[in-house]
Write a protein that holds these residues in place. Structure first.
Motif, PDB file in Angstrom:
ATOM      1  N   SER A  20       0.720  -1.084  -0.074  1.00  0.00           N
ATOM      2  CA  SER A  20      -0.030  -0.084   0.002  1.00  0.00           C
ATOM      3  C   SER A  20       1.024   1.291   0.000  1.00  0.00           C
ATOM      4  O   SER A  20       0.497   2.286  -0.665  1.00  0.00           O
ATOM      5  N   GLN A  63       3.181   4.329   6.017  1.00  0.00           N
ATOM      6  CA  GLN A  63       1.844   4.067   5.130  1.00  0.00           C
ATOM      7  C   GLN A  63       0.857   5.097   5.474  1.00  0.00           C
ATOM      8  O   GLN A  63      -0.013   5.561   4.534  1.00  0.00           O
ATOM      9  N   ASP A 105      -0.958   7.848   3.269  1.00  0.00           N
ATOM     10  CA  ASP A 105      -2.530   7.800   3.163  1.00  0.00           C
ATOM     11  C   ASP A 105      -3.244   9.166   3.452  1.00  0.00           C
ATOM     12  O   ASP A 105      -3.995   9.656   2.594  1.00  0.00           O
TER      13      ASP A 105
END
Ligand code: PMP
Length: 356
Positions: A53, A249, A253
């Protein structure tokens, strides 16, 4: 001290409140894993998802072309000063470094253990702090392994954004400007950053590297510094810093949800405009970086009167604004404004500077 109003430290730096709240939850229990994020195995499926991700968010945010790999490595940016030379010199006799201040000099210094260094822009003799960056004056030997640049010098607050087209790969240390400068990755052979400023916590670096540069690695390179091995093992060469990757991560985001690089750059410009206007309006303060190269991320200024600096820092602390002392080598004041910096606290600081 209770929770401060804002921490302006240069790194580790302020994280957005919602990211810290998410971390708080995940420290008790991470998703449906039955364990804390602090206990999550680097070999677990969930950790592989964190890495994938993070890679795909960063690829989208910086429009990273398919022929570039994204890897995460233990250690901060300083370890990359060695890693860049070990991985990218290949058969070349020298590597070139643009000398813009403390960090570019340190990167050149560490690389000089492995290869001869050529400085560009002719500042190597006096090592004065550069205030104006003039890419048209860069004189880069076409035989050099790469040209290393530091687009944001964190200590003196000097920045430049565009690199001119080069015949040799350009390698950039983006530690204090990643995702806060709108750069075109395809202009670079590789970029790297310690993530502790605008993209996470200390102990991790991210590297984006073009495929064709992966076969230059010196055989004496330790495994944990090899870019090719990190690509092969998808960044899980050993028990890697799971928690630091997880925070990165979350930050990627957060940047994506908050308008991406365009919005981060816009906000950085707005914050910096406000502060520089305040500094310029008060004759007690000086900032002698030329206008085009004033960093919108680290605003550094000084005064000939030490007392003025002391009073400003004290007034700021009273308002809960901390971490504003200049770097130990530069003195004065430095406001480091990474992605977690709200406009309201910059407004308060600007008022204090005007009134000082
Ligand atoms: N490069 C730059 C531009 C930096 O600002 C810093 C840290 N302030 C470093 C490298 C060194 O980073 P680290 O402490 O993660 O080794």
């Amino acid at each position: 001290m209770d929770q401060c109003t804002h921490y302006f430290g240069a790194g580790p730096a302020a994280l957005p409140a919602e990211v810290k709240q998410q971390i708080q939850k995940d420290i008790i229990l991470y998703a449906d894993t039955g364990v804390s994020i602090l206990e999550l195995s680097h070999r677990s499926e969930q950790f592989s998802s964190i890495i994938s991700s993070a890679q795909s968010l960063l690829r989208d945010l910086y429009v990273v072309p398919d022929n570039y790999q994204i890897i995460f490595m233990a250690g901060g940016a300083t370890i990359q000063f060695d890693a860049v030379a070990l991985n990218l010199v290949g058969d070349a006799k020298h590597a070139s470094y643009l000398d813009t201040g403390f960090w570019s000099r340190k990167s050149a210094n560490l690389a000089s253990k492995y290869v001869d260094i050529k400085f560009v822009q002719g500042l190597e003799d006096n090592h004065r702090n550069i205030c104006c960056i003039e890419p048209e004056q860069w004189n880069v030997d076409p035989e050099t392994a790469y040209l290393h640049v530091t687009p944001n010098e964190t200590i003196n607050g000097v920045e430049f954004i565009q690199v001119k087209e080069m015949d040799v790969p350009v390698v950039a240390d983006l530690t204090s400007c990643i995702l806060m400068q709108d750069i075109d990755i395809s202009n670079y052979g590789a970029v790297y950053a310690g993530v502790q400023k605008s993209l996470g916590i200390a102990g991790l670096s991210v590297v984006i590297i073009r495929d064709d540069l992966l076969d230059r690695v010196s055989e004496k390179t330790p495994d944990l510094l090899r870019y090719d091995l990190h690509v092969k093992e998808n960044s899980i060469v050993n028990t890697c810093p799971v928690f630091a990757c997880y925070v990165t991560q979350l930050m990627l985001d957060w940047v994506t949800r908050n308008g991406g690089v365009k919005m981060m750059v816009e906000q950085a410009n707005m914050r910096a405009k406000l502060l520089y206007q305040a500094v310029d309006s008060n004759p007690k303060f000086v900032n002698n970086v030329c206008e085009n190269n004033r960093s919108v991320i680290n605003v550094a200024f000084n005064s000939s009167d030490k007392k003025v600096i002391e009073n400003l820092l004290a007034a700021a602390t009273k308002q809960g604004l901390i971490g504003l002392q200049g770097h130990r080598k530069a003195g004065g004041v430095r406001a480091s404004m990474y992605n977690g910096t709200p406009m309201s606290v910059v407004q308060t600081l600007a008022e204090l500077i005007e009134l000082a």
